[in-house]
Enzyme design. Structure first.
Site, PDB file in Angstrom:
ATOM      1  N   GLU A   1       0.814  -1.229   0.000  1.00 15.29           N
ATOM      2  CA  GLU A   1       0.000   0.000   0.000  1.00 15.29           C
ATOM      3  C   GLU A   1       0.842   1.271   0.000  1.00 15.29           C
ATOM      4  O   GLU A   1       0.631   2.165   0.810  1.00 15.29           O
ATOM      5  CB  GLU A   1      -0.964  -0.010   1.203  1.00 15.29           C
TER       6      GLU A   1
ATOM      7  N   GLU B   1      -5.282 -10.886  -1.377  1.00 14.86           N
ATOM      8  CA  GLU B   1      -6.108 -10.700  -0.169  1.00 14.86           C
ATOM      9  C   GLU B   1      -7.587 -10.766  -0.514  1.00 14.86           C
ATOM     10  O   GLU B   1      -8.402 -10.002   0.014  1.00 14.86           O
ATOM     11  CB  GLU B   1      -5.771  -9.354   0.502  1.00 14.86           C
TER      12      GLU B   1
HETATM   13  C1  XIL Z   1      -5.748  -6.660   8.394  1.00 19.50           C
HETATM   14  C2  XIL Z   1      -5.962  -7.935   9.212  1.00 19.50           C
HETATM   15  O1  XIL Z   1      -6.816  -8.806   8.513  1.00 19.50           O
HETATM   16  C3  XIL Z   1      -6.520  -7.631  10.581  1.00 19.50           C
HETATM   17  O2  XIL Z   1      -6.556  -8.816  11.373  1.00 19.50           O
HETATM   18  C4  XIL Z   1      -5.652  -6.576  11.267  1.00 19.50           C
HETATM   19  O3  XIL Z   1      -6.253  -6.212  12.487  1.00 19.50           O
HETATM   20  C5  XIL Z   1      -5.497  -5.354  10.375  1.00 19.50           C
HETATM   21  O4  XIL Z   1      -4.963  -5.748   9.121  1.00 19.50           O
HETATM   22  N1  XIL Z   1      -4.715  -4.676   3.780  1.00 19.50           N
HETATM   23  C6  XIL Z   1      -3.626  -5.406   4.186  1.00 19.50           C
HETATM   24  C7  XIL Z   1      -3.765  -6.348   5.317  1.00 19.50           C
HETATM   25  O5  XIL Z   1      -2.569  -5.362   3.543  1.00 19.50           O
HETATM   26  O6  XIL Z   1      -2.553  -6.503   6.025  1.00 19.50           O
HETATM   27  C8  XIL Z   1      -4.885  -5.945   6.258  1.00 19.50           C
HETATM   28  O7  XIL Z   1      -5.047  -6.994   7.207  1.00 19.50           O
HETATM   29  C9  XIL Z   1      -6.165  -5.709   5.472  1.00 19.50           C
HETATM   30  C10 XIL Z   1      -5.985  -4.618   4.460  1.00 19.50           C
END
Ligand code: XIL
Length: 354
Positions: A150, A265
């Protein structure tokens, strides 16, 4: 043969066997199977045997969801804490799974001390040391790293491509190069990925995000810094349409630069969908299918990874709560580990029939 390629061969064989059983040429694999995986949460992993079993049964790839983030590894500035990450990495290797490492540089999930770094020299020293220690520890175990996560501005303005983070403030655009260069130096065999969200919707902001990703890849390559993939997070908002044409072009352009994609994701944010669960599940499966169809037309993603496996546990519940307080249904398995329509779509790609 590595665990990963053994797996590939197995899923390929499973696909062929299924095709033979079905007896129709229509069921034959159309493309190479795409490994399927999921991010795994350490708390749930420890507490719920059914969760561990689902990871074992269904995944070719495992991603520690939070345990390789700075917050987990570096809560104590002087000492790295690998406890959670080691546990998940150990489980993955024991069960013949490949691993993705998430993430070496991110503007979020930082411990308080890291948010207070004040100088360029300090940020560069900490970032470099972090990547050296972490990548070295898992060398030969974690094959793929989300090197930067990101870093692209949410809604980029002209001349401001990068997200405003502590790394951008202290190091400027060079933060991306430092991260990739360091990771490549420590593990020259690792697959190095730029990971980011929202490359899939319509609109000028998203088009600008895609262009920035391409520019970053081009610049790294021009400077001789290795970059092998772009990770598309794919947290898909059910209320927004997929810009299939834009996705296809983006993946095609990346291919021309010699870079693959992976879906890192995947989940469906269903907060605006009607309450009826069958309707929501159908909509989610169809959205995922539309999205994956666009990605695979020009490309062969290295992996398709969902951000969790079962609706029982997901960040979507807290981050995107529904007005009617009904539980979100973002993932391929329902709360009781039963496969939903989305799982069937994913299985298609896993078997090379997507
Ligand atoms: C999220 C996790 O799923 C949660 O458990 C944590 O509290 C916060 O982070 N983008 C990303 C991930 O790159 O690392 C994030 O994961 C969700 C959004």
């Amino acid at each position: 043969m590595t665990a990963f390629s053994r797996r590939d061969a197995l899923t390929g064989a499973a696909g062929l066997a299924a095709a033979a059983l079905a007896g129709g040429a229509g069921a034959a694999p159309k493309r190479a199977p795409i490994p399927f995986g999921s991010a795994a949460q350490i708390e749930t992993f420890r507490a719920d045997p059914r969760y561990r079993d689902a990871l074992k049964r269904l995944c070719d790839v495992i991603v520690p969801m939070n345990d390789l983030k700075w917050e987990a590894l570096r809560h104590d500035r002087a000492r790295f804490d690998f406890s959670g990450a080691d546990e998940l990495v150990g489980f993955a290797l024991k069960n013949g799974k490949a691993l993705r490492g998430h993430a070496l540089l991110w503007g979020m999930a930082l411990p308080p001390w890291a948010k207070e770094m004040a100088t360029r020299a300090e940020a560069e020293r900490e970032l470099t040391r972090h990547i050296e220690v972490v990548v070295d520890r898992y060398k030969g175990k974690i094959a793929t790293w989300d090197v930067v996560n990101e870093v692209i501005a949410f809604d980029p303005k002209p001349g401001e491509p990068y997200r405003d983070t502590i790394w951008q403030r202290l190091l400027g655009p060079e933060h991306v190069e430092i991260a990739f260069r360091t990771a490549a130096r420590v593990d020259p065999k690792a697959r190095l990925v730029l990971n980011d969200f929202n490359f899939e919707e319509a609109g000028a902001g998203v088009a600008a995000r895609r262009k920035i990703a391409l520019d970053i890849v081009r610049r790294l390559k021009d400077k001789g810094i290795p970059v092998h993939g772009v990770g598309m997070q794919a947290h898909l908002y059910a209320e927004n349409a997929i810009d299939s044409d834009g996705v296809r072009k983006f993946v095609g352009e990346l291919g021309k630069l010699g870079v693959d994609v992976e879906i890192t994701e995947l989940d469906v944010i269903d907060w605006k969908l009607p309450a009826d669960t069958a309707t929501r599940d159908r909509a989610a499966a169809s959205l995922v299918s539309t999205y994956l169809d666009a990605v695979v037309t020009p490309g062969q993603p290295k992996a398709i990874v969902t951000w969790g496996l079962t609706d029982r546990y997901s960040w979507v519940h807290e981050t995107f709560p529904r007005k009617d307080a009904a539980k979100a249904r973002p993932l391929p398995l329902d709360e009781d580990y039963r496969p939903k329509p989305m799982m069937r779509v994913l299985e298609r790609y896993r078997r090379g029939r997507g």
